[in-house]
Design an enzyme around this catalytic site. Structure first.
Site, mmCIF file in Angstrom:
data_model
loop_
_atom_site.group_PDB
_atom_site.id
_atom_site.type_symbol
_atom_site.label_atom_id
_atom_site.label_comp_id
_atom_site.label_asym_id
_atom_site.label_seq_id
_atom_site.Cartn_x
_atom_site.Cartn_y
_atom_site.Cartn_z
ATOM 1 N N HIS A 63 -7.425 1.151 -4.598
ATOM 2 C CA HIS A 63 -7.316 1.990 -3.401
ATOM 3 C C HIS A 63 -7.709 1.172 -2.176
ATOM 4 C CE1 HIS A 63 -9.181 4.923 -0.482
ATOM 5 N NE2 HIS A 63 -7.919 5.260 -0.515
ATOM 6 N N GLN A 95 0.929 3.259 8.996
ATOM 7 C CA GLN A 95 -0.021 4.314 9.384
ATOM 8 C C GLN A 95 -0.958 3.807 10.481
ATOM 9 O OE1 GLN A 95 -1.565 4.759 5.386
ATOM 10 N NE2 GLN A 95 -0.444 6.657 5.039
ATOM 11 N N ASP A 112 10.978 -5.827 -0.718
ATOM 12 C CA ASP A 112 10.769 -4.616 0.080
ATOM 13 C C ASP A 112 9.621 -4.793 1.078
ATOM 14 O OD1 ASP A 112 11.447 -2.059 0.842
ATOM 15 O OD2 ASP A 112 10.365 -1.057 -0.767
#
Length: 393
Positions: free
Chosen positions: A145, A153, A190
């Site tokens: 995490h 963001q 990507d």
């Protein structure tokens, strides 16, 4: 300054000698892992952090759906939803990506098998991997995490990301792409702001790279949003290589520097609104794009032109000049670095080795930048008690 010989990596076998996620002979695996990690040029802090992650990972054991408790949703995209979860048996907080796929068991097993390569992707510039499993029609990919989230963001909160910060981001992305290519023969496929993750310790890591060919094929229909970061050669369906990732990185850097996706390029009026001053350069000379008949005028950031339809956008990437940074607000080194990433012919585009010795990267490497401090103040995160300077960069 010559690099000192790295201290051997210390990994302690799990107390019960249990294997990591179902692999046997844990000690042999650890020896092989130690050898691989010692080949990487890690500083003391990076070494300790990787050791800590891998030691924690050994306690995880086999991952099962019942062992997770949802904390919150972190985001959605690329055909999946990502949750912040607690792994109850180990007490670890993880990011769990759930991908819903209607596929045959044989394909599903192949995807899980191909994802196992991620266990070997251990680098300060790659998001840590705990394991992958299948349950109830969904593939779960469990990762470290990252409390700062993704750069798309962060960009929403920051408006624009400063050049010095983007210097540290560029170094991490180049080192991450180099690691994937040299150690695993993997292309990312990507690269975009939402696949660059950051944390309050100042680490910058790549995620969501194309390790499973079968997963890429199974999710082919959900990759529409990503096409806007694809290189011209990839959009045209011709052979593409890691050079394609370099285009995507260059495009991402321009987006983060100016504060919006850079195609179509901002006109002089928009640049003035963005930077609060008249901006020189080609980007300011773009003629306004005519409005498609019958399409209502809509706001596009500060740009009054309507957003492009996906086919217009892809056509623009292939046939029009590449985006560039406006001059007068960014250093010449940064402008040149981006220009070398965004050359339309992949054979002429800079490669990873050339970019690593570019003046912008050399300057950024030498600069003392408190990345963690900037990130925490920008997105309102508490900084850990030991602040770091752009850790590992």
């Amino acid at each position: 300054m010559p690099k000192k010989k790295p201290t051997p990596i210390q990994l302690n076998p799990a107390p019960d000698g249990s294997a990591v996620n179902g692999t046997s002979s844990a000690e042999t695996n650890l020896e092989a892992l130690q050898k691989k990690l010692e080949e990487l040029e890690l500083d003391e802090q990076q070494r300790k952090r990787l050791e800590a992650f891998l030691t924690q990972k050994q306690k995880v054991g086999e991952l099962k759906d019942d062992d997770f408790e949802k904390i919150s949703e972190l985001g959605a995209g690329n055909g999946g939803v990502v949750f912040k979860v607690s792994h109850k048996p180990s007490g670890l907080v993880m990011a769990r990506k759930l991908i819903h796929l209607e596929i045959k068991p044989a394909i599903r097993n192949q995807i899980i098998r191909e994802l196992q390569v991620l266990h070997e992707c251990n680098s300060p510039y790659i998001v840590g991997f705990y394991g992958a499993f299948y349950s109830d029609g969904e593939i779960s990919i469990c990762m470290e995490h990252m409390d700062g989230g993704s750069l798309d963001q962060v960009l929403k909160k920051a408006g624009r990301i400063p050049e010095q910060i983007l210097g540290k981001v560029s170094i991490a992305v180049i080192k991450g792409l180099t690691y994937l290519r040299e150690k695993h023969k993997i292309m990312h496929r990507d690269v975009k702001p939402s696949n660059i993750l950051v944390n309050s310790r100042g680490e910058i890591k790549l995620c969501d790279f194309g390790v499973s060919g079968q997963l890429i094929d199974s999710m082919a229909n959900s990759f529409v949003g990503t096409r806007s970061y694809m290189s011209p050669e990839r959009l045209q369906g011709t052979h593409y290589s890691v050079q394609s990732d370099i285009w995507s990185m260059g495009l991402s850097l321009v987006e983060m520097a100016v504060g919006r996706y850079p195609i179509p390029p901002p006109d002089a009026k928009e640049l003035e609104l963005m930077f609060g001053c008249q901006v020189e350069g080609d980007a300011a000379e773009t003629p306004p794009r005519p409005r498609t008949p019958g399409r209502p005028l809509s706001s596009y950031g500060m740009d009054s032109r309507p957003p492009m339809a996906i086919f217009e956008l892809l056509d623009y990437i292939v046939n029009e000049p590449p985006p560039k940074l406006p001059s007068g607000v960014f250093s010449l080194e940064f402008q040149d670095f981006v220009n070398k990433c965004l050359i339309k012919n992949p054979a002429e585009r800079a490669d990873l080795k050339q970019l690593m010795v570019h003046a912008f990267i050399k300057r950024s490497d030498a600069e003392e930048v408190d990345f963690a401090g900037w990130l925490c103040s920008t997105i309102g995160l508490n900084q850990p008690s030991t602040p770091t300077h752009a850790a590992g960069v």
